[in-house]
Design a protein around this motif. Structure first.
Motif, mmCIF file in Angstrom:
data_model
loop_
_atom_site.group_PDB
_atom_site.id
_atom_site.type_symbol
_atom_site.label_atom_id
_atom_site.label_comp_id
_atom_site.label_asym_id
_atom_site.label_seq_id
_atom_site.Cartn_x
_atom_site.Cartn_y
_atom_site.Cartn_z
ATOM 1 N N MET A 1 0.828 -1.181 0.000
ATOM 2 C CA MET A 1 0.000 0.000 0.000
ATOM 3 C C MET A 1 0.875 1.249 0.000
ATOM 4 S SD MET A 1 -3.102 -0.895 -0.032
ATOM 5 C CE MET A 1 -3.995 -2.389 0.223
ATOM 6 N N LYS A 2 0.343 2.282 -0.619
ATOM 7 C CA LYS A 2 1.048 3.553 -0.692
ATOM 8 C C LYS A 2 0.063 4.657 -0.317
ATOM 9 C CE LYS A 2 4.387 5.624 -3.703
ATOM 10 N NZ LYS A 2 5.210 5.291 -4.849
ATOM 11 N N THR A 3 0.566 5.714 0.301
ATOM 12 C CA THR A 3 -0.286 6.825 0.702
ATOM 13 C C THR A 3 0.284 8.136 0.176
ATOM 14 O OG1 THR A 3 -0.994 5.683 2.713
ATOM 15 C CG2 THR A 3 -1.272 8.071 2.671
ATOM 16 N N TYR A 4 -0.598 8.941 -0.433
ATOM 17 C CA TYR A 4 -0.259 10.290 -0.859
ATOM 18 C C TYR A 4 -1.101 11.270 -0.057
ATOM 19 C CZ TYR A 4 2.036 8.642 -5.186
ATOM 20 O OH TYR A 4 2.866 8.046 -6.103
ATOM 21 N N VAL A 5 -0.522 12.429 0.232
ATOM 22 C CA VAL A 5 -1.250 13.515 0.884
ATOM 23 C C VAL A 5 -1.341 14.650 -0.137
ATOM 24 C CG1 VAL A 5 -1.304 15.128 2.820
ATOM 25 C CG2 VAL A 5 -0.386 12.810 3.145
ATOM 26 N N LEU A 6 -2.583 14.972 -0.526
ATOM 27 C CA LEU A 6 -2.827 15.906 -1.623
ATOM 28 C C LEU A 6 -3.866 16.950 -1.234
ATOM 29 C CD1 LEU A 6 -3.207 13.130 -4.350
ATOM 30 C CD2 LEU A 6 -1.143 14.486 -3.866
ATOM 31 N N ALA A 7 -3.668 18.168 -1.695
ATOM 32 C CA ALA A 7 -4.619 19.253 -1.453
ATOM 33 C C ALA A 7 -4.948 19.918 -2.783
ATOM 34 C CB ALA A 7 -4.034 20.269 -0.478
ATOM 35 N N GLY A 8 -6.232 20.044 -3.056
ATOM 36 C CA GLY A 8 -6.667 20.660 -4.310
ATOM 37 C C GLY A 8 -7.974 21.394 -4.124
ATOM 38 N N GLY A 9 -8.015 22.302 -3.174
ATOM 39 C CA GLY A 9 -9.254 23.014 -2.864
ATOM 40 C C GLY A 9 -9.970 22.333 -1.721
ATOM 41 N N CYS A 10 -11.268 22.421 -1.732
ATOM 42 C CA CYS A 10 -12.065 21.797 -0.676
ATOM 43 C C CYS A 10 -11.838 20.291 -0.665
ATOM 44 C CB CYS A 10 -13.543 22.101 -0.914
ATOM 45 S SG CYS A 10 -14.640 21.317 0.276
ATOM 46 N N PHE A 11 -11.578 19.731 0.508
ATOM 47 C CA PHE A 11 -11.272 18.301 0.583
ATOM 48 C C PHE A 11 -12.453 17.424 0.200
ATOM 49 C CE2 PHE A 11 -11.077 19.069 5.484
ATOM 50 C CZ PHE A 11 -12.456 19.306 5.573
ATOM 51 N N TRP A 12 -13.665 17.928 0.264
ATOM 52 C CA TRP A 12 -14.840 17.135 -0.126
ATOM 53 C C TRP A 12 -14.719 16.658 -1.577
ATOM 54 C CZ3 TRP A 12 -19.000 21.152 1.679
ATOM 55 C CH2 TRP A 12 -19.051 21.190 3.071
ATOM 56 N N CYS A 13 -14.130 17.496 -2.437
ATOM 57 C CA CYS A 13 -14.024 17.164 -3.862
ATOM 58 C C CYS A 13 -13.074 15.995 -4.099
ATOM 59 C CB CYS A 13 -13.559 18.380 -4.651
ATOM 60 S SG CYS A 13 -14.703 19.780 -4.607
ATOM 61 N N LEU A 14 -11.841 16.116 -3.600
ATOM 62 C CA LEU A 14 -10.879 15.039 -3.809
ATOM 63 C C LEU A 14 -11.341 13.756 -3.126
ATOM 64 C CD1 LEU A 14 -7.451 16.884 -3.412
ATOM 65 C CD2 LEU A 14 -8.543 16.102 -5.521
ATOM 66 N N ASP A 15 -11.933 13.886 -1.954
ATOM 67 C CA ASP A 15 -12.460 12.731 -1.228
ATOM 68 C C ASP A 15 -13.461 11.986 -2.109
ATOM 69 O OD1 ASP A 15 -14.726 11.514 0.526
ATOM 70 O OD2 ASP A 15 -13.129 11.811 1.982
ATOM 71 N N ALA A 16 -14.397 12.716 -2.707
ATOM 72 C CA ALA A 16 -15.436 12.097 -3.536
ATOM 73 C C ALA A 16 -14.838 11.378 -4.747
ATOM 74 C CB ALA A 16 -16.446 13.153 -3.990
ATOM 75 N N VAL A 17 -13.877 12.000 -5.390
ATOM 76 C CA VAL A 17 -13.267 11.403 -6.587
ATOM 77 C C VAL A 17 -12.483 10.147 -6.224
ATOM 78 C CG1 VAL A 17 -11.528 11.750 -8.383
ATOM 79 C CG2 VAL A 17 -13.189 13.563 -7.890
ATOM 80 N N TYR A 18 -11.603 10.238 -5.244
ATOM 81 C CA TYR A 18 -10.732 9.101 -4.928
ATOM 82 C C TYR A 18 -11.490 7.908 -4.349
ATOM 83 C CZ TYR A 18 -6.545 11.649 -6.153
ATOM 84 O OH TYR A 18 -5.577 12.319 -6.862
ATOM 85 N N ARG A 19 -12.569 8.137 -3.646
ATOM 86 C CA ARG A 19 -13.345 7.020 -3.096
ATOM 87 C C ARG A 19 -13.969 6.161 -4.187
ATOM 88 N NH1 ARG A 19 -14.362 6.984 2.389
ATOM 89 N NH2 ARG A 19 -13.667 8.875 3.447
ATOM 90 N N ARG A 20 -14.037 6.680 -5.382
ATOM 91 C CA ARG A 20 -14.677 5.962 -6.479
ATOM 92 C C ARG A 20 -13.699 5.217 -7.375
ATOM 93 N NH1 ARG A 20 -17.535 9.110 -4.018
ATOM 94 N NH2 ARG A 20 -19.808 9.037 -4.000
ATOM 95 N N LEU A 21 -12.422 5.238 -7.047
ATOM 96 C CA LEU A 21 -11.414 4.568 -7.871
ATOM 97 C C LEU A 21 -11.094 3.174 -7.337
ATOM 98 C CD1 LEU A 21 -8.866 7.458 -8.497
ATOM 99 C CD2 LEU A 21 -10.708 6.682 -10.001
ATOM 100 N N ARG A 22 -11.013 2.223 -8.254
ATOM 101 C CA ARG A 22 -10.569 0.872 -7.888
ATOM 102 C C ARG A 22 -9.147 0.961 -7.340
ATOM 103 N NH1 ARG A 22 -9.278 -2.105 -11.818
ATOM 104 N NH2 ARG A 22 -9.685 -0.737 -13.554
ATOM 105 N N GLY A 23 -8.878 0.190 -6.326
ATOM 106 C CA GLY A 23 -7.534 0.151 -5.764
ATOM 107 C C GLY A 23 -7.298 1.144 -4.647
ATOM 108 N N VAL A 24 -8.186 2.127 -4.507
ATOM 109 C CA VAL A 24 -8.077 3.054 -3.381
ATOM 110 C C VAL A 24 -8.711 2.362 -2.182
ATOM 111 C CG1 VAL A 24 -8.808 5.278 -2.433
ATOM 112 C CG2 VAL A 24 -7.995 5.132 -4.802
ATOM 113 N N THR A 25 -7.924 2.174 -1.144
ATOM 114 C CA THR A 25 -8.413 1.436 0.025
ATOM 115 C C THR A 25 -8.862 2.341 1.162
ATOM 116 O OG1 THR A 25 -6.171 1.265 0.902
ATOM 117 C CG2 THR A 25 -6.956 -0.555 -0.504
ATOM 118 N N ASP A 26 -8.391 3.612 1.154
ATOM 119 C CA ASP A 26 -8.814 4.533 2.205
ATOM 120 C C ASP A 26 -8.606 5.967 1.742
ATOM 121 O OD1 ASP A 26 -9.792 5.067 4.882
ATOM 122 O OD2 ASP A 26 -7.761 5.699 5.393
#
Length: 174
Positions: A1-26
């Motif tokens: 597993m690998k973890t990235y810490v990313l900021a791109g505006g409101c965290f609600w947006c990135l949270d919503a996008v990444y939760r929908r990708l295969r392979g994203v575990t958290d």
């Protein structure tokens, strides 16, 4: 597993996008990059803490390549605007990548170089060593899934999800 810490505006947006990708575990929304101890949503929104709203994305590279995680980041926010994303203005909404080690710093720099080809204006994404991580309050975790009818979700997040579907559909979870 690998973890990235990313900021791109409101965290609600990135949270919503990444939760929908295969392979994203958290995915965890939180605050980082500032010097203010134990921030909360209201202090970060004040713009006085130095922290950015960010997400910690943990993923399985055997399922989804790291390059895809980073390319999705640059495709779903505007990395050419300094300290703002749309109507969200302030350093807390900056485009930033917080590296955990030298390898991640290199990966982030390479991702910026790849992404620059897609943007006319220069990318202003900050690349900084990760500092203390403060998880956001529970109400901010997986916000979109819990409140899809919220106006912010409809107007701001839905177009980002549509962009992710358009360009990264092969990586979306079923």
């Amino acid at each position: 597993m690998k973890t990235y810490v990313l900021a791109g505006g409101c965290f609600w947006c990135l949270d919503a996008v990444y939760r929908r990708l295969r392979g994203v575990t958290d995915v965890e929304s939180g605050y980082t990059g500032g010097g203010y101890p134990n921030p909360d949503y209201y202090t970060v929104c004040s713009g006085t803490t130095g922290h950015a709203e960010a997400v910690k994305v943990t993923f399985d590279e055997a399922v989804i390549p790291a390059e895809v995680i980073l390319d999705v980041f640059f495709a779903t926010h505007d990395p050419t605007t300094l300290n703002r994303q749309g109507y969200d203005v302030g350093t807390q909404y900056r485009s930033a990548m917080f590296y955990l080690d030298d390898e991640q710093q290199r990966e982030f720099t390479e991702a910026i170089d790849r992404a620059q080809e897609q943007w006319d204006d220069p990318i202003v994404t900050e690349v900084t060593r990760a500092s203390t991580w403060y998880p956001a309050e529970e109400m901010h975790q997986d916000f979109y899934s819990r409140q899809p009818g919220n106006g912010y979700c409809q107007v701001i997040i839905n177009p980002k999800l549509a962009k992710a579907r358009k360009y990264y559909s092969q990586w979306l979870a079923a």
